[in-house]
Design a protein around this motif. Structure first.
Motif, PDB file in Angstrom:
ATOM      1  N   UNK A 132      -6.958   4.780  14.772  1.00  0.00           N
ATOM      2  CA  UNK A 132      -8.101   4.540  13.898  1.00  0.00           C
ATOM      3  C   UNK A 132      -7.847   5.077  12.489  1.00  0.00           C
ATOM      4  N   UNK A 133      -7.273   6.263  12.434  1.00  0.00           N
ATOM      5  CA  UNK A 133      -6.977   6.863  11.128  1.00  0.00           C
ATOM      6  C   UNK A 133      -5.960   6.013  10.371  1.00  0.00           C
ATOM      7  N   UNK A 134      -4.960   5.529  11.100  1.00  0.00           N
ATOM      8  CA  UNK A 134      -3.923   4.686  10.480  1.00  0.00           C
ATOM      9  C   UNK A 134      -4.545   3.398   9.925  1.00  0.00           C
ATOM     10  N   UNK A 135      -5.416   2.778  10.740  1.00  0.00           N
ATOM     11  CA  UNK A 135      -6.064   1.543  10.288  1.00  0.00           C
ATOM     12  C   UNK A 135      -6.994   1.814   9.105  1.00  0.00           C
ATOM     13  N   UNK A 136      -7.685   2.928   9.142  1.00  0.00           N
ATOM     14  CA  UNK A 136      -8.561   3.276   8.027  1.00  0.00           C
ATOM     15  C   UNK A 136      -7.751   3.498   6.756  1.00  0.00           C
ATOM     16  N   UNK A 137      -6.593   4.148   6.881  1.00  0.00           N
ATOM     17  CA  UNK A 137      -5.723   4.360   5.722  1.00  0.00           C
ATOM     18  C   UNK A 137      -5.207   3.040   5.170  1.00  0.00           C
ATOM     19  N   UNK A 178      -5.932   1.565   1.499  1.00  0.00           N
ATOM     20  CA  UNK A 178      -4.869   1.165   0.565  1.00  0.00           C
ATOM     21  C   UNK A 178      -5.081  -0.257   0.075  1.00  0.00           C
ATOM     22  N   UNK A 179      -5.409  -1.156   1.016  1.00  0.00           N
ATOM     23  CA  UNK A 179      -5.652  -2.553   0.629  1.00  0.00           C
ATOM     24  C   UNK A 179      -6.835  -2.650  -0.332  1.00  0.00           C
ATOM     25  N   UNK A 180      -7.876  -1.893  -0.029  1.00  0.00           N
ATOM     26  CA  UNK A 180      -9.043  -1.894  -0.893  1.00  0.00           C
ATOM     27  C   UNK A 180      -8.698  -1.376  -2.286  1.00  0.00           C
ATOM     28  N   UNK A 181      -7.900  -0.338  -2.345  1.00  0.00           N
ATOM     29  CA  UNK A 181      -7.487   0.224  -3.637  1.00  0.00           C
ATOM     30  C   UNK A 181      -6.664  -0.786  -4.427  1.00  0.00           C
ATOM     31  N   UNK A 182      -5.730  -1.467  -3.733  1.00  0.00           N
ATOM     32  CA  UNK A 182      -4.902  -2.475  -4.411  1.00  0.00           C
ATOM     33  C   UNK A 182      -5.779  -3.607  -4.948  1.00  0.00           C
ATOM     34  N   UNK A 183      -6.693  -4.065  -4.104  1.00  0.00           N
ATOM     35  CA  UNK A 183      -7.583  -5.152  -4.526  1.00  0.00           C
ATOM     36  C   UNK A 183      -8.445  -4.717  -5.698  1.00  0.00           C
TER      37      UNK A 183
END
Length: 157
Positions: free
Chosen positions: A49-54, A58-63
């Motif tokens: 879960x932590x890995x998926x949240x990270x 990251x994807x959200x930050x890039x977007x």
């Protein structure tokens, strides 16, 4: 051997050991195994879960960064276009202002000429009709008072 094969072998060995152990020890071992399995499951699940949240973060930050660049770029383009439009409007308005000033000069110069001629044509206060000067309904001609063709004099008479 890979990790899955080792796990399978350990599981088989654990089952054989459990089969040959006495009952009171089996119960304690089962409890310990269940606790450890629960802990491992929770740790793995939390880790995933932590890995998926990270990853999502990251994807959200890039977007977010991409969108910020796009918005900034489009904002600059819009600003440039708006400035160009405002400059063209300013030029057109200055042309209109000049044309209006020229028109005003022409009108005022022609008005000056007409005013000098029309000064004599302006009525005075004594030339304006009063309420007593306006005809009443009794003074309006009726159809009997209007001359007909028989009333007109001819040249010979």
């Amino acid at each position: 051997m890979d990790k899955k094969d080792v796990e399978k072998a350990a599981l088989k060995a654990g089952k054989k050991i459990v089969e040959h152990t006495p009952e009171p020890v089996k119960e304690k071992v089962e409890e310990k195994v269940k606790e450890k399995a629960k802990e491992k499951f929770v740790e793995k699940t939390e880790g995933k879960l932590q890995e998926k949240a990270n990853e999502a973060s990251e994807k959200l930050q890039e977007t977010k960064e991409k969108n910020a660049q796009k918005v900034h770029g489009k904002g600059e383009d819009a600003k440039e276009k708006l400035q160009a439009v405002l400059l063209s409007v300013k030029d057109k308005l200055s042309d209109v202002k000049e044309a209006g000033e020229n028109f005003q000069e022409k009108v005022s110069s022609s008005d000056d000429k007409e005013k000098s001629k029309n000064k004599r044509k302006i009525k005075g206060a004594n030339q304006i009709k009063k309420a007593t000067d306006i005809k009443s309904s009794t003074k309006i001609k009726s159809s009997n008072d209007i001359k007909s063709s028989t009333d007109l004099k001819t040249m010979g008479s």
